[in-house]
Design a protein around this motif. Structure first.
Motif: not given
Length: 815
Positions: A693-695, A739
């Protein structure tokens, strides 16, 4: 009468105005004369060799060639030159052909007494007044010298006047000839055979008379055994004269005449005898000098009125004295014939009031003093008299007048010109002198060798820790207080000062009731006209405090060197541990689809390694963990704490612990496991990136905030709550999230990158944001970490930078 040797070899007068042929002839004559001198010297040396060969031929019954070879062998065996061996061979032959010992191989006929200790007062003290016998001897000598016609007469006169009072058994007078040989020009008390045997002495080593001429100093031979090993000794046997002295005849230029006194008693020459012999030789300057001019007398034709006119124009005190002689020619008194306007005596008489007065009638206590003798010496020899300061007392109108004078006398024809300086010390000067001694921890001391009076200033008693009621320390007492190791060195210094009259500057140590003290003596001797030390003055200084400081400084330097070595070893070990535990990759890392760059820059100064560290690993769930930490302090302790935190954080993260829980447990770890009473503390920033989730979720513990660069702008992430690790029990840590987008740069760093002494940290943060943004905009995004870490100069702290970069064009869907 001696011939002026220099006149024999003077270059003929050929000045600038002479014709060329005359100047050329003068040069030829000068060269030929020089060659004659060389030939004469060579001939004398050849004569010595041929005579020695003849002696060996007669003794050994060998031909000339064999005798020559035998001389060579003997010279080599005894490590002498051929000429020295020849002269020694000749010296061993007496009148009747019996051997004459030059260097005694057996003990002397009577035992020699060891010389007194250098700390023996009688060796140096002259006595309050000159012995009556000395005065009669010098008076007799002065009268007899007026009738001396040659050096033999002078030698006979010296023997007659000094033989009985000083046990002088023989006198020999030598002069240095043009070829460097010693020529006997006068003798008394020696046989004709011995005089003939020693009539010419070549310039060999080990000749005391030559040494005295070269050094222009008296040579005292007081130990027959030791002197026989060093010098060629005259006599058959040498023990006939167990002590000798060679005194050069003084003059305005270096003289080449020397007088030898041969005593029939062994042992050292005491100070009185040395003074008497020096004075006797000085009286002989006139009869023995090479120019042989008139000794004086009232034949200069000086005009007293003219002299008075000159004195009227001179500043300072000076008088003209005319000697008043008895029917026998002895000086009975002096008459003041002229005086300067500034001449003032102790009674206040000034200038013309002094003219017409007689010295002994006006100043009766001068009779028999060194000043009176100095006047006579100057009148007879023409040498300048400069006496030591002396105290003169006179009772005028019932009041005692006292003052200290330094007097100078020089001969003018048959008269004397006398000048003097009066020394007066004011009360203020005395007080300043006392203050200087106290502040410098030094004290003045003096010793009058004529009256045997020792004077100490008050501070000397403090320096020696001595009760003033005991009075000044005698010379014999000093060895009892010296540290044994310093005794030989100080004894040699005392000998140089009191016997030879040389200045000394010597450190030494004494023992006192309060321990060992480091002292320094600086002293010089005042000598009379004959060169005999008559007074010593100088100072003692206590250097104990300085020595203690030097020792403390030396110990401190030694401890610093040891400590520095230990720190260097600790740094080397810490650096090796740090390299092992925290390798810095040379290329970018790829973790969870991110490009990661790491840079580390150690501090420029200091011997200890720091506790900055990082971690960048992939976790079992394919996420990535990023950590940057900074342990407070330096050295092995900081490296050890860093290793604890790094491995514990990695281990807990791998097992699935949440980031706030990891920080909480690390805080408890530092609080409970550190061995330092003050505890260990650390800062840390830690993030976990999820590629699906690119977090990135992150936490911090007292650490500067991460810097995010996105779309041409730079901003610091809002900080969640998180106190310093190891500071408080029960600390709570909050979590934040961000993010990450393609092209983003997220920087984790340690405070060494942004902190400067005396500067608010916000300025450092602004500087970091501007520089990082400039690098990204300039297309140097791949070099951000290394460029930022290496941009600082004079780093006071370690710097660690972790650059997390999201590449552009990557698929943002979870892998």
């Amino acid at each position: 009468m001696l011939k002026h040797m220099e006149g024999d070899f003077a270059t003929p007068d050929a000045g600038e105005g002479a014709a060329p042929e005359v100047r050329a002839l003068a040069k030829v004559v000068a060269r030929l004369r020089a060659e004659v001198v060389d030939l004469e010297g060579g001939a004398s040396m050849t004569a010595v060799l041929e005579r020695a060969k003849g002696v060996v031929m007669a003794q050994a019954g060998v031909p000339a060639d064999a005798a020559y070879q035998l001389l060579l062998d003997r010279a080599e065996q005894h490590r002498r030159t051929l000429l020295e061996e020849c002269w020694i061979t000749l010296g061993r032959i007496g009148e009747g052909g019996a051997p004459a010992s030059v260097r005694p191989s057996a003990p002397p006929p009577e035992p020699l007494r060891e010389g007194p200790s250098p700390f023996s007062t009688p060796r140096y003290v002259l006595g309050g007044a000159r012995p009556a016998g000395h005065g009669r001897a010098l008076d007799q000598l002065a009268r007899g010298l007026a009738h001396a016609r040659n050096p033999d007469d002078v030698a006979e006169l010296l023997l007659a006047t000094l033989g009985e009072p000083e046990s002088v058994g023989a006198v020999m007078i030598y002069t240095v000839a043009a070829a460097g040989n010693l020529e006997l020009i006068g003798s008394a008390g020696v046989s004709d055979g011995l005089a003939g045997q020693w009539s010419r002495v070549p310039p060999l080593s080990g000749v005391a008379a030559l040494e005295a001429v070269d050094a222009q100093e008296a040579v005292w031979l007081e130990d027959l055994r030791q002197d026989g090993a060093r010098y060629l000794l005259i006599g058959d046997p040498p023990g006939e004269w167990p002590s000798r002295a060679w005194l050069p005849v003084p003059g305005s230029r270096p003289m080449t005449t020397v007088v030898g006194f041969f005593r029939t008693v062994p042992g050292p020459f005491d100070a009185r005898t040395r003074t008497l012999l020096r004075r006797a030789v000085r009286l002989c300057v006139g009869p023995l000098r090479e120019d042989r001019g008139p000794l004086g007398g009232d034949n200069s034709g000086e005009d007293v009125a003219t002299v008075q006119a000159v004195l009227d124009a001179l500043p300072g005190p000076a008088v003209l004295l005319a000697p008043l002689r008895s029917e026998t020619g002895d000086v009975e008194d002096y008459l003041i014939e002229a005086a300067t306007p500034g001449a003032v005596d102790v009674a206040g008489r000034r200038g013309k009031e002094l003219v017409g007065r007689r010295i002994l009638e006006t100043y009766p206590t001068v009779a028999g003093t060194a000043l009176w003798d100095g006047y006579l010496d100057t009148l007879v020899t023409g040498s300048v008299y400069e006496g030591d300061p002396f105290t003169y007392e006179e009772v005028s109108a019932g009041v005692q007048q006292k003052s200290v004078y330094s007097v100078r006398a020089s001969r003018l024809g048959g008269r004397l010109v006398v000048s003097w300086v009066r020394h007066d010390t004011s009360e203020r000067e005395a007080r300043l002198l006392a203050d200087m001694q106290r502040l410098g921890n030094l004290g003045w001391a003096g010793w009058n060798l004529i009256t045997d009076t020792i004077t100490w200033s008050d501070q000397v008693y403090v320096v020696f820790d001595r009760d003033p009621a005991l009075g000044p320390m005698r010379l014999e007492e000093l060895p009892e207080h010296l540290v044994a190791e310093d005794l030989p060195r100080l004894a040699a210094a005392v000998q140089r000062l009191l016997a030879d009259g040389l200045a000394i500057d010597e450190p030494f140590r004494i023992t006192t009731a309060h321990g060992v003290r480091h002292l320094r003596i600086v002293a010089e001797a005042q000598r009379d006209a004959d060169g005999t030390p008559v007074e010593v003055h100088g100072f003692f200084q206590d250097l104990s405090a300085q020595k203690d400081a030097e020792l403390a400084l030396r110990d401190s330097e030694r401890e610093n060197l040891v400590q520095r070595g230990m720190l260097k070893a600790e740094r080397a070990l810490g650096a090796r541990l740090q390299e092992t535990l925290l390798p810095i990759p040379e290329q970018s890392l790829e973790l969870a689809g991110l490009c990661v760059d790491v840079a580390y820059m150690p501090a420029d100064r200091g011997l200890n390694v720091g506790g900055d560290w990082y971690s960048a690993i992939e976790l079992p769930d394919r996420s990535a963990l990023f950590v940057v930490g900074d342990v407070a302090g330096h050295g092995l302790a900081a490296v050890g704490t860093m290793a604890q935190l790094r491995f514990t954080a990695k281990g807990m993260s791998i097992t699935g612990s949440g980031l706030p829980d990891v920080l909480g447990r690390l805080n408890a770890l530092l609080l409970h496991t550190t061995g330092d009473e003050r505890g260990a503390t650390a800062t840390m920033v830690m993030g976990r990136y999820q590629p699906w989730d690119h977090r990135l979720t992150w936490v911090r513990a007292g650490h500067p905030p991460p810097l995010l660069i996105r779309d041409g702008e730079a901003r610091f992430l809002p900080q969640p709550q998180g106190p310093l690790l190891g500071a408080l029990h029960g600390s709570r840590y909050e979590e934040a999230a961000v993010d990450l987008l393609p092209g983003d740069h997220l920087l984790f760093y340690t405070d060494g990158l942004v902190e400067e002494p005396g500067e608010d940290i916000s300025m450092g943060l602004d500087r970091l944001a501007a520089e990082a943004l400039r690098l990204v905009r300039g297309g140097r995004g791949l070099m951000v970490a290394r460029t930022l870490a290496g941009s600082g100069t004079g780093n006071r702290d370690d710097i660690c930078v972790l650059d997390i970069h999201v590449p552009r064009g990557r698929d943002r869907t979870p892998s």
